[in-house]
Motif scaffolding. Structure first.
Motif, PDB file in Angstrom:
ATOM      1  N   PHE A   6      76.450 -63.623-110.657  1.00 51.97           N
ATOM      2  CA  PHE A   6      76.561 -62.540-109.685  1.00 51.97           C
ATOM      3  C   PHE A   6      78.023 -62.228-109.412  1.00 51.97           C
ATOM      4  CE2 PHE A   6      72.562 -64.598-109.026  1.00 51.97           C
ATOM      5  CZ  PHE A   6      71.669 -63.604-108.648  1.00 51.97           C
ATOM      6  N   SER A   7      78.270 -60.971-109.081  1.00 51.74           N
ATOM      7  CA  SER A   7      79.553 -60.547-108.531  1.00 51.74           C
ATOM      8  C   SER A   7      79.263 -60.005-107.146  1.00 51.74           C
ATOM      9  CB  SER A   7      80.206 -59.470-109.404  1.00 51.74           C
ATOM     10  OG  SER A   7      81.397 -58.994-108.801  1.00 51.74           O
ATOM     11  N   GLY A   9      77.133 -59.296-104.327  1.00 49.99           N
ATOM     12  CA  GLY A   9      75.685 -59.259-104.214  1.00 49.99           C
ATOM     13  C   GLY A   9      74.987 -58.678-105.424  1.00 49.99           C
ATOM     14  N   GLN A  10      75.730 -58.407-106.496  1.00 55.90           N
ATOM     15  CA  GLN A  10      75.188 -57.739-107.669  1.00 55.90           C
ATOM     16  C   GLN A  10      75.037 -58.717-108.830  1.00 55.90           C
ATOM     17  OE1 GLN A  10      74.279 -54.402-107.842  1.00 55.90           O
ATOM     18  NE2 GLN A  10      73.487 -54.802-109.906  1.00 55.90           N
ATOM     19  N   ARG A  11      73.855 -58.779-109.419  1.00 54.26           N
ATOM     20  CA  ARG A  11      73.671 -59.635-110.582  1.00 54.26           C
ATOM     21  C   ARG A  11      74.328 -58.992-111.806  1.00 54.26           C
ATOM     22  NH1 ARG A  11      68.066 -62.636-112.521  1.00 54.26           N
ATOM     23  NH2 ARG A  11      69.012 -63.831-114.245  1.00 54.26           N
ATOM     24  N   ILE A  12      75.035 -59.814-112.594  1.00 57.16           N
ATOM     25  CA  ILE A  12      75.723 -59.325-113.791  1.00 57.16           C
ATOM     26  C   ILE A  12      75.312 -60.174-114.991  1.00 57.16           C
ATOM     27  CG2 ILE A  12      77.666 -58.327-112.517  1.00 57.16           C
ATOM     28  CD1 ILE A  12      79.254 -60.853-113.082  1.00 57.16           C
ATOM     29  N   GLN A  69      68.018 -66.915-104.251  1.00 58.05           N
ATOM     30  CA  GLN A  69      68.085 -67.008-105.710  1.00 58.05           C
ATOM     31  C   GLN A  69      67.894 -68.445-106.184  1.00 58.05           C
ATOM     32  OE1 GLN A  69      68.296 -64.578-107.998  1.00 58.05           O
ATOM     33  NE2 GLN A  69      68.225 -63.013-106.384  1.00 58.05           N
ATOM     34  N   THR A 103      82.827 -64.190-107.684  1.00 54.77           N
ATOM     35  CA  THR A 103      81.854 -64.425-108.748  1.00 54.77           C
ATOM     36  C   THR A 103      81.124 -65.718-108.423  1.00 54.77           C
ATOM     37  OG1 THR A 103      83.252 -63.364-110.416  1.00 54.77           O
ATOM     38  CG2 THR A 103      81.534 -64.836-111.219  1.00 54.77           C
TER      39      THR A 103
END
Length: 274
Positions: A6-7, A9-12, A69, A103
């Motif tokens: 994640f970065s 709150g966004q999954r990468i 998560q 991250t």
């Protein structure tokens, strides 16, 4: 191994090449033992992680999201959950620069096998540097431990079958094992080295300080080799009795170690005896 990255709150999909954790070890991590889909010591691990992020000067991710998560990954099972948090992406150079989303990486691993008997230890030649600004933190620069562990894993040609190695500071006092905290029994009382100059303030170590008669004191090599009993501990493997230290000393099973193991099993179901 299952991994989620994640970065903020966004999954990468992957860790960026300019991530400061990758470039400089600019981050912290926690390694947690899961039992039945739960993380019994979550609060202690998160407190240490948040403290480490504050000390290093970058924000921790949102706790509720990380916990959500983590439990989704566990799916009700047992295992070792590692949470790694870095400062995030940045320009080349040591200066942290403007604030960026951290991250963070969750990875799920199998539990290590329980030792069949007491551990065999050796003295490591690699020493721990004194750095109070980082003392106690579980930061991502573990090169001293990597070099110490390589002393007996075959890469250096050393045939010593030791289970773990004890590390000293550059001043010679005994601090810890490569991946565990150290406790010795002296005159009927448990003693563990302080972590004010180097070493990691382990979560299992913290539990023992709060729930057992333990004092913190700098230890010499002689203190360890003449102790009545010795054990190592960490948050994944619990309390590990020591049976031998090089050719200098052997220890039989000690009832006070067994008593602490039983108390730990009551406090953390992952360390229960099956």
């Amino acid at each position: 191994m299952s991994v989620r990255i994640f970065s903020g709150g966004q999954r990468i999909e992957s860790i960026p090449a300019d991530d400061r954790g990758l470039a400089y070890g600019d981050g912290i991590f926690e390694t947690m033992r899961a039992h039945g889909g739960e993380l019994p010591w979550w609060d202690a691990h998160w407190q240490r992680l948040a403290h480490g992020a504050q000390r290093l000067g970058f924000p921790a991710p949102r706790q509720a999201l990380v916990r959500e998560q983590a439990q989704a990954m566990l799916e009700g099972g047992d295992g070792v959950l590692k949470l790694l948090v870095t400062r995030g992406s940045g320009a080349r150079g040591y200066a942290p620069g403007v604030a960026t989303p951290p991250t963070w990486v969750l990875s799920l691993h199998s539990l290590p096998p329980a030792p069949a008997q007491g551990l065999c230890l050796r003295w490591c030649q690699t020493r721990l540097s004194l750095q109070p600004a980082l003392a106690g933190l579980k930061h991502c620069n573990r090169l001293e431990q990597v070099l110490a562990r390589a002393e007996w894993n075959g890469s250096t040609g050393n045939p010593d079958p030791a289970d773990e190695g004890l590390m000293r500071s550059t001043e010679g006092d005994v601090v810890c094992a490569t991946a565990a905290n150290l406790f010795v029994l002296q005159e009927g009382r448990w003693t563990t080295p302080p972590v004010d100059r180097c070493g990691v303030a382990g979560v299992c170590r913290g539990w023992l300080l709060a729930h057992a008669d333990v004092r913190e004191k700098r230890l010499s090599v002689t203190d360890v080799e003449t102790a009545q009993a010795v054990f190592l501990c960490n948050a994944v493997r619990g309390i590990l009795p020591v049976a031998r230290l090089g050719a200098a000393r052997t220890w039989p099973a000690h009832p006070l170690v067994a008593e602490l193991q039983a108390r730990l099993a009551d406090a953390h179901p992952g360390f229960g005896r099956h």
